[in-house]
Design an enzyme around this catalytic site. Structure first.
Site, PDB file in Angstrom:
ATOM      1  N   TYR A  56       0.823  -1.216   0.000  1.00 55.21           N
ATOM      2  CA  TYR A  56       0.000   0.000   0.000  1.00 55.21           C
ATOM      3  C   TYR A  56       0.856   1.265   0.000  1.00 55.21           C
ATOM      4  O   TYR A  56       0.436   2.293  -0.542  1.00 55.21           O
ATOM      5  CB  TYR A  56      -1.025  -0.031   1.146  1.00 55.21           C
ATOM      6  CG  TYR A  56      -2.129  -1.010   0.837  1.00 55.21           C
ATOM      7  CD1 TYR A  56      -3.112  -0.678  -0.096  1.00 55.21           C
ATOM      8  CD2 TYR A  56      -2.161  -2.278   1.393  1.00 55.21           C
ATOM      9  CE1 TYR A  56      -4.105  -1.576  -0.443  1.00 55.21           C
ATOM     10  CE2 TYR A  56      -3.156  -3.182   1.059  1.00 55.21           C
ATOM     11  CZ  TYR A  56      -4.125  -2.830   0.140  1.00 55.21           C
ATOM     12  OH  TYR A  56      -5.100  -3.728  -0.209  1.00 55.21           O
ATOM     13  N   ARG A  59       1.315   1.769  -3.615  1.00 55.53           N
ATOM     14  CA  ARG A  59       0.089   2.286  -4.264  1.00 55.53           C
ATOM     15  C   ARG A  59      -0.087   3.772  -3.932  1.00 55.53           C
ATOM     16  O   ARG A  59      -0.462   4.566  -4.771  1.00 55.53           O
ATOM     17  CB  ARG A  59      -1.160   1.524  -3.791  1.00 55.53           C
ATOM     18  CG  ARG A  59      -1.145  -0.003  -3.951  1.00 55.53           C
ATOM     19  CD  ARG A  59      -1.473  -0.432  -5.360  1.00 55.53           C
ATOM     20  NE  ARG A  59      -0.355  -0.200  -6.267  1.00 55.53           N
ATOM     21  CZ  ARG A  59       0.776  -0.905  -6.277  1.00 55.53           C
ATOM     22  NH1 ARG A  59       0.984  -1.880  -5.421  1.00 55.53           N
ATOM     23  NH2 ARG A  59       1.739  -0.636  -7.132  1.00 55.53           N
ATOM     24  N   GLN A  91     -15.525   2.424  -5.091  1.00 58.27           N
ATOM     25  CA  GLN A  91     -14.789   1.295  -4.512  1.00 58.27           C
ATOM     26  C   GLN A  91     -13.291   1.577  -4.589  1.00 58.27           C
ATOM     27  O   GLN A  91     -12.483   0.799  -4.091  1.00 58.27           O
ATOM     28  CB  GLN A  91     -15.099   0.012  -5.287  1.00 58.27           C
ATOM     29  CG  GLN A  91     -16.566  -0.361  -5.263  1.00 58.27           C
ATOM     30  CD  GLN A  91     -16.870  -1.452  -6.276  1.00 58.27           C
ATOM     31  OE1 GLN A  91     -16.733  -2.637  -5.999  1.00 58.27           O
ATOM     32  NE2 GLN A  91     -17.258  -1.058  -7.468  1.00 58.27           N
ATOM     33  N   ASP A  94      -8.024   5.265  -4.555  1.00 65.35           N
ATOM     34  CA  ASP A  94      -7.257   6.429  -5.014  1.00 65.35           C
ATOM     35  C   ASP A  94      -8.035   7.706  -4.710  1.00 65.35           C
ATOM     36  O   ASP A  94      -9.182   7.658  -4.244  1.00 65.35           O
ATOM     37  CB  ASP A  94      -6.930   6.299  -6.519  1.00 65.35           C
ATOM     38  CG  ASP A  94      -8.167   6.336  -7.419  1.00 65.35           C
ATOM     39  OD1 ASP A  94      -8.975   7.281  -7.298  1.00 65.35           O
ATOM     40  OD2 ASP A  94      -8.329   5.415  -8.256  1.00 65.35           O
ATOM     41  N   HIS A 109     -14.617   1.394   0.320  1.00 66.87           N
ATOM     42  CA  HIS A 109     -13.524   0.477   0.661  1.00 66.87           C
ATOM     43  C   HIS A 109     -12.316   1.180   1.263  1.00 66.87           C
ATOM     44  O   HIS A 109     -11.207   0.642   1.238  1.00 66.87           O
ATOM     45  CB  HIS A 109     -13.091  -0.326  -0.573  1.00 66.87           C
ATOM     46  CG  HIS A 109     -14.134  -1.317  -1.028  1.00 66.87           C
ATOM     47  ND1 HIS A 109     -14.143  -1.869  -2.286  1.00 66.87           N
ATOM     48  CD2 HIS A 109     -15.194  -1.857  -0.374  1.00 66.87           C
ATOM     49  CE1 HIS A 109     -15.178  -2.708  -2.393  1.00 66.87           C
ATOM     50  NE2 HIS A 109     -15.830  -2.704  -1.255  1.00 66.87           N
ATOM     51  N   CYS A 117      -5.772   3.324  12.977  1.00 69.74           N
ATOM     52  CA  CYS A 117      -4.944   2.845  14.088  1.00 69.74           C
ATOM     53  C   CYS A 117      -5.520   1.547  14.643  1.00 69.74           C
ATOM     54  O   CYS A 117      -6.682   1.494  15.037  1.00 69.74           O
ATOM     55  CB  CYS A 117      -4.867   3.911  15.178  1.00 69.74           C
ATOM     56  SG  CYS A 117      -3.955   3.326  16.621  1.00 69.74           S
ATOM     57  N   CYS A 136       0.630   6.574  15.826  1.00 70.47           N
ATOM     58  CA  CYS A 136      -0.705   7.184  15.751  1.00 70.47           C
ATOM     59  C   CYS A 136      -0.690   8.545  16.439  1.00 70.47           C
ATOM     60  O   CYS A 136      -0.210   8.674  17.569  1.00 70.47           O
ATOM     61  CB  CYS A 136      -1.713   6.261  16.429  1.00 70.47           C
ATOM     62  SG  CYS A 136      -3.343   7.013  16.646  1.00 70.47           S
ATOM     63  N   GLY A 175     -17.293   1.290 -14.634  1.00 71.77           N
ATOM     64  CA  GLY A 175     -15.956   0.684 -14.516  1.00 71.77           C
ATOM     65  C   GLY A 175     -15.786  -0.261 -13.356  1.00 71.77           C
ATOM     66  O   GLY A 175     -14.748  -0.264 -12.699  1.00 71.77           O
ATOM     67  N   SER A 177     -16.380  -4.470 -12.101  1.00 70.65           N
ATOM     68  CA  SER A 177     -16.615  -5.808 -12.643  1.00 70.65           C
ATOM     69  C   SER A 177     -17.869  -6.447 -12.056  1.00 70.65           C
ATOM     70  O   SER A 177     -18.314  -7.489 -12.527  1.00 70.65           O
ATOM     71  CB  SER A 177     -15.414  -6.701 -12.349  1.00 70.65           C
ATOM     72  OG  SER A 177     -15.220  -6.788 -10.960  1.00 70.65           O
TER      73      SER A 177
HETATM   74  P1  NAD Z   1     -12.125  -4.680 -11.217  1.00 69.96           P
HETATM   75  O1  NAD Z   1     -10.699  -4.578 -11.598  1.00 69.96           O
HETATM   76  O2  NAD Z   1     -12.637  -5.959 -10.685  1.00 69.96           O
HETATM   77  O3  NAD Z   1     -12.995  -4.313 -12.515  1.00 69.96           O
HETATM   78  C1  NAD Z   1     -12.680  -3.234 -13.318  1.00 69.96           C
HETATM   79  C2  NAD Z   1     -13.730  -3.123 -14.416  1.00 69.96           C
HETATM   80  O4  NAD Z   1     -13.442  -1.944 -15.158  1.00 69.96           O
HETATM   81  C3  NAD Z   1     -13.735  -4.293 -15.402  1.00 69.96           C
HETATM   82  O5  NAD Z   1     -15.073  -4.717 -15.592  1.00 69.96           O
HETATM   83  C4  NAD Z   1     -13.168  -3.686 -16.706  1.00 69.96           C
HETATM   84  O6  NAD Z   1     -13.774  -4.214 -17.861  1.00 69.96           O
HETATM   85  C5  NAD Z   1     -13.542  -2.222 -16.533  1.00 69.96           C
HETATM   86  N1  NAD Z   1     -12.645  -1.294 -17.217  1.00 69.96           N
HETATM   87  C6  NAD Z   1     -11.304  -1.405 -17.442  1.00 69.96           C
HETATM   88  N2  NAD Z   1     -10.840  -0.330 -18.091  1.00 69.96           N
HETATM   89  C7  NAD Z   1     -11.902   0.496 -18.284  1.00 69.96           C
HETATM   90  C8  NAD Z   1     -12.072   1.760 -18.911  1.00 69.96           C
HETATM   91  N3  NAD Z   1     -11.044   2.407 -19.473  1.00 69.96           N
HETATM   92  N4  NAD Z   1     -13.307   2.306 -18.930  1.00 69.96           N
HETATM   93  C9  NAD Z   1     -14.370   1.659 -18.376  1.00 69.96           C
HETATM   94  N5  NAD Z   1     -14.272   0.464 -17.784  1.00 69.96           N
HETATM   95  C10 NAD Z   1     -13.060  -0.114 -17.733  1.00 69.96           C
HETATM   96  O7  NAD Z   1     -12.397  -3.507 -10.215  1.00 69.96           O
HETATM   97  P2  NAD Z   1     -13.579  -3.214  -9.200  1.00 69.96           P
HETATM   98  O8  NAD Z   1     -14.858  -3.714  -9.743  1.00 69.96           O
HETATM   99  O9  NAD Z   1     -13.437  -1.803  -8.801  1.00 69.96           O
HETATM  100  O10 NAD Z   1     -13.300  -4.125  -7.934  1.00 69.96           O
HETATM  101  C11 NAD Z   1     -12.426  -4.416  -7.164  1.00 69.96           C
HETATM  102  C12 NAD Z   1     -11.717  -3.721  -5.983  1.00 69.96           C
HETATM  103  O11 NAD Z   1     -10.453  -3.258  -6.358  1.00 69.96           O
HETATM  104  C13 NAD Z   1     -12.334  -2.515  -5.394  1.00 69.96           C
HETATM  105  O12 NAD Z   1     -12.861  -2.936  -4.209  1.00 69.96           O
HETATM  106  C14 NAD Z   1     -11.195  -1.522  -5.086  1.00 69.96           C
HETATM  107  O13 NAD Z   1     -11.108  -1.313  -3.696  1.00 69.96           O
HETATM  108  C15 NAD Z   1      -9.976  -2.188  -5.538  1.00 69.96           C
HETATM  109  N6  NAD Z   1      -9.058  -1.419  -6.424  1.00 69.96           N
HETATM  110  C16 NAD Z   1      -9.001  -0.046  -6.463  1.00 69.96           C
HETATM  111  C17 NAD Z   1      -8.168   0.615  -7.360  1.00 69.96           C
HETATM  112  C18 NAD Z   1      -8.109   2.116  -7.373  1.00 69.96           C
HETATM  113  O14 NAD Z   1      -8.348   2.736  -6.351  1.00 69.96           O
HETATM  114  N7  NAD Z   1      -7.815   2.757  -8.505  1.00 69.96           N
HETATM  115  C19 NAD Z   1      -7.375  -0.103  -8.234  1.00 69.96           C
HETATM  116  C20 NAD Z   1      -7.445  -1.509  -8.178  1.00 69.96           C
HETATM  117  C21 NAD Z   1      -8.287  -2.146  -7.270  1.00 69.96           C
HETATM  118 ZN    ZN Z   2      -4.241   5.229  17.902  1.00 68.93          ZN
END
Ligand code: NAD
Ligand code: ZN
Length: 235
Positions: A56, A59, A91, A94, A109, A117, A136, A175, A177
């Protein structure tokens, strides 16, 4: 068409993909080269805190190299101009929605730029690294962890979100899944309450059949187009 006042938008990793952030499960089933079970569970944090904190930290550091894309900016514009109810539930961990101007936003999330903490349960804004990082600020314990909801933990602000979803006239998923619950179930709550439902995704998702309408394409194109449409409805 029913009068649209209340809009709820659910976003996932796909909205940030064109900013250069990897989605969750790439074609290889990994997130940035890691198995989800190794970095996104409370067990992983207990077993190998250095690995999880380091993952993390990387990230969080990567946020400095990316900027919001046209989809984040369009939702920021919608937030500023939509006079009815609006809630953006992301979700994503970022901060690209904030930087795109979104204000009516919940990180279901958790978020990279926050620390939780393990000793006192306090949450505070956080930048920098957690490995060899600070104690903390509230209780002084050396117990900060990423403020991220791991698999098996309870998502944030579920009551507020469920209330908003059941009062939505329009529910839009962007965006995501549709594989991670409870977020994947919101479309069914919205439908049961009579909302219009729309999916915007690169490809049809696992849950596409639950939506009244599905549009496929990149978020940077579909989201600004849809925001123009919905603002035109407002008149
Ligand atoms: P996922 O990766 O499971 O699904 C991403 C979806 O986005 C897919 O269906 C894909 O087809 C679609 N996609 C890809 N590129 C795209 C585009 N350019 N335009 C439109 N759609 C597009 O992600 P999710 O459903 O968010 O689920 C999973 C978990 O991953 C979340 O709980 C989150 O906490 C975490 N996560 C967050 C980040 C971030 O903050 N950027 C990155 C990765 C994972
Ligand atoms: Zn604390």
């Amino acid at each position: 068409m029913r009068d649209t006042r209340n809009i709820v938008i659910l976003t996932g990793a796909g909205i940030s993909a064109e900013s250069g952030l990897a989605t969750f499960r790439g074609p290889d089933g990994l997130w940035e080269g890691y198995r989800v079970e190794d970095v996104c569970t409370p067990e992983a944090l207990r077993r190998d805190p250095e690995l999880v904190l380091g993952f993390y930290d990387a990230r969080r550091a990567a946020l400095g190299a990316v900027v919001p894309n046209a989809a984040h900016a369009a939702l920021g514009r919608l937030d500023a101009e939509w006079k009815g109810g609006l809630l953006i539930v992301t979700q994503n961990v970022d901060d690209l929605h904030e930087r795109g101007g979104a204000k009516r936003l919940i990180h279901i999330h958790g978020e990279l730029l926050s620390a939780l903490c393990r000793a006192c349960g306090g949450r505070e804004a956080f930048a920098g690294d957690m490995i060899d990082g600070p104690a903390c600020a509230s209780c002084g314990a050396d117990a900060l962890r990423p403020d991220i909801v791991f698999f098996g933990e309870i998502p944030y602000e579920m009551e507020t979100i469920q209330d908003a979803v059941s009062e939505a006239d329009l529910f839009v998923s962007i965006g995501t899944s549709g594989a991670v619950y409870p977020a994947a179930g919101f479309v069914r709550i919205a439908r049961a309450a009579g909302a219009e439902t729309l999916e915007l995704n690169l490809d049809p998702s696992e849950g596409s059949h639950w939506f009244g309408e599905s549009r496929t394409g990149p978020a940077s194109v579909l989201v600004p187009e849809w925001v123009d449409e919905v603002l035109a409805r407002q008149g």
